[in-house]
Design a protein around this motif. Sequence first.
Motif, PDB file in Angstrom:
ATOM      1  N   ARG B   5       0.779  -1.414   0.151  1.00 48.82           N
ATOM      2  CA  ARG B   5      -0.126  -0.286   0.068  1.00 48.82           C
ATOM      3  C   ARG B   5       1.077   0.920  -0.096  1.00 48.82           C
ATOM      4  NH1 ARG B   5      -3.552  -3.699   2.193  1.00 48.82           N
ATOM      5  NH2 ARG B   5      -3.828  -4.650  -0.086  1.00 48.82           N
ATOM      6  N   ARG B   9      -5.018   2.691   2.915  1.00 54.26           N
ATOM      7  CA  ARG B   9      -5.251   1.560   3.600  1.00 54.26           C
ATOM      8  C   ARG B   9      -6.253   0.645   2.943  1.00 54.26           C
ATOM      9  NH1 ARG B   9      -4.565   1.554   8.363  1.00 54.26           N
ATOM     10  NH2 ARG B   9      -5.512  -0.401   9.209  1.00 54.26           N
ATOM     11  N   THR B  10      -6.532   0.138   1.609  1.00 53.63           N
ATOM     12  CA  THR B  10      -6.878  -0.298   0.492  1.00 53.63           C
ATOM     13  C   THR B  10      -6.332  -0.016  -1.202  1.00 53.63           C
ATOM     14  OG1 THR B  10      -8.558   0.918   0.050  1.00 53.63           O
ATOM     15  CG2 THR B  10      -9.548  -1.381   2.499  1.00 53.63           C
ATOM     16  N   ARG B  51     -12.260  -1.232 -10.285  1.00 49.48           N
ATOM     17  CA  ARG B  51     -13.326  -0.497 -10.659  1.00 49.48           C
ATOM     18  C   ARG B  51     -13.973   0.230  -9.403  1.00 49.48           C
ATOM     19  NH1 ARG B  51     -18.380  -2.520 -12.273  1.00 49.48           N
ATOM     20  NH2 ARG B  51     -16.600  -3.074 -14.174  1.00 49.48           N
ATOM     21  N   GLU B  52     -14.132   0.092  -7.898  1.00 48.94           N
ATOM     22  CA  GLU B  52     -14.126   0.354  -6.625  1.00 48.94           C
ATOM     23  C   GLU B  52     -13.883   2.799  -7.514  1.00 48.94           C
ATOM     24  OE1 GLU B  52     -15.160  -1.462  -3.336  1.00 48.94           O
ATOM     25  OE2 GLU B  52     -14.629   0.919  -1.712  1.00 48.94           O
ATOM     26  N   ALA B  55     -15.649   3.761  -9.118  1.00 51.52           N
ATOM     27  CA  ALA B  55     -17.063   4.369  -8.559  1.00 51.52           C
ATOM     28  C   ALA B  55     -16.698   5.312  -8.008  1.00 51.52           C
ATOM     29  CB  ALA B  55     -17.844   2.716  -7.552  1.00 51.52           C
ATOM     30  N   ARG B  56     -16.336   5.386  -7.197  1.00 55.44           N
ATOM     31  CA  ARG B  56     -15.739   6.727  -6.286  1.00 55.44           C
ATOM     32  C   ARG B  56     -15.088   7.915  -7.057  1.00 55.44           C
ATOM     33  NH1 ARG B  56     -11.496   4.651  -1.577  1.00 55.44           N
ATOM     34  NH2 ARG B  56     -13.115   2.381  -1.451  1.00 55.44           N
ATOM     35  N   ALA B  59     -19.178   9.368  -8.361  1.00 55.53           N
ATOM     36  CA  ALA B  59     -19.685   9.910  -7.451  1.00 55.53           C
ATOM     37  C   ALA B  59     -18.713  11.186  -7.396  1.00 55.53           C
ATOM     38  CB  ALA B  59     -19.642   9.194  -6.655  1.00 55.53           C
TER      39      ALA B  59
END
Lengths: 224, 224
Positions: B5, B9-10, B51-52, B55-56, B59
């Motif tokens: 990382r 954290r992800t 993908r996540e 998505a953010r 938004a």
Amino acid sequence: MQQKRTGSRTLAGDAYEAIRQAIGAGDFKPGDRLRFADLQALCDMSVTPVREALARLTAEGFTVLDDHRGYSVAPLSLAELRDVTATRQLCEGEAVRLSVLNGDADWEARLVAAHHLMARIPQVRDDMPTAMREDWEARHATFHAALVSACGSPVLLEICEKLFSRADRYRRLSVSLSGGARDVAGEHRRLVELALARDAEGAASALREHYGLTAAALEGFFAV
Amino acid sequence: MQQKRTGSRTLAGDAYEAIRQAIGAGDFKPGDRLRFADLQALCDMSVTPVREALARLTAEGFTVLDDHRGYSVAPLSLAELRDVTATRQLCEGEAVRLSVLNGDADWEARLVAAHHLMARIPQVRDDMPTAMREDWEARHATFHAALVSACGSPVLLEICEKLFSRADRYRRLSVSLSGGARDVAGEHRRLVELALARDAEGAASALREHYGLTAAALEGFFAV
DNA sequence: GAGTCAACGATTTTCGAAAATCTTCTCCAT
DNA sequence: ATGGAGAAGATTTTCGAAAATCGTTGACTC
């Protein structure tokens, strides 16, 4: 697995709708954790589309994400109700003002039509069948969307939409107590009158007051 | 695969940062399609976190999603520049007004400190090293954030943040032309003065004008 | 008894491949 | 030429399992 699509073109879209509705219906309470296992069971699909749905819901403020501890339903609070209300008064007030200034005959027609559809359902009450109440909520949302729809600013409109659904969570919390001293239908009617009379400032004021009254009616829920 | 990382954290968080930066740096132009294969190569990770991240980003208006046709970089346009500017004038104007009314000594200190850091870098110019320009951008963002940080409305603040980064894309488009007739540093200094003098309306007006001038300077880019 | 730490269980996060969908190109009929 | 059906390729979307992480339990020390 792999079942058919309900409305949207992707499973992620369906999951978004399903989870949002489940939260609205109270199946998940504010603060509840949203475990993937539960949501997968609810939506009957794999983790990926559920994850995407939660990402969207989080962007709109319905849910919150805590790294490595997953998603949960965004909590409701008196402070946030007041905050959302004040921001709505600012943004939607301006949006309706612009709408009245810019709106054409088509806009007037949309507004009158939306109002008529909403007014046909007499009054939101506790003893109404759930289906009819849902129906009223949908028409109510359409009415308010129509009111600001001619403001000419897509960015502002998007903000208004999000704020509306965010406030919606509070309204649904309390179908019961609004029945009393308030004349919601009258407030809505007055908004239409002012809009058609092209009184931009008046309509903006009326809308701000309308939201203020709604918030005041809801404050009781947090007096615990 | 599976690398360490960088900051968040992800991996999804890292992907968000990386893609956002790549768009800001111009590696992907407005309208460009964002293929998962490319992004996976860029971020060195699997499709799920990418993908996540998208998505953010969607938004926040950096990217747009077309069902079954994937994501692409949100296009820039004169109409949107004007729209974002007007909405910023509304929201940030009110936010700075509230900030001046509500802000305490801590807020004043934050504001002065942020301004000082930004003012130490002389002037944004084309021949500046990229690193220094990036540094100025960061401090500029911090300054504007400090300005509205005492408004007391988290909801409004979130809107301001998103609008700021949305407008940021336009500003980065044109590092060059702002050099001329405009005294950006002076405008910033004046904002601090008005804030410290507790002139809420004055500060709000100055901020609205500041954004208006910025937008006007950028309009040239779309005269094509 | 209080505090530390390792191992376990629960859950999220990520992976790599399979399935579904869209796009493009070819071929044929009009 | 034009238009349309259909196959092939490219890309997104989804799956099911593996890996990583967090919170907790319980043993062990001081």
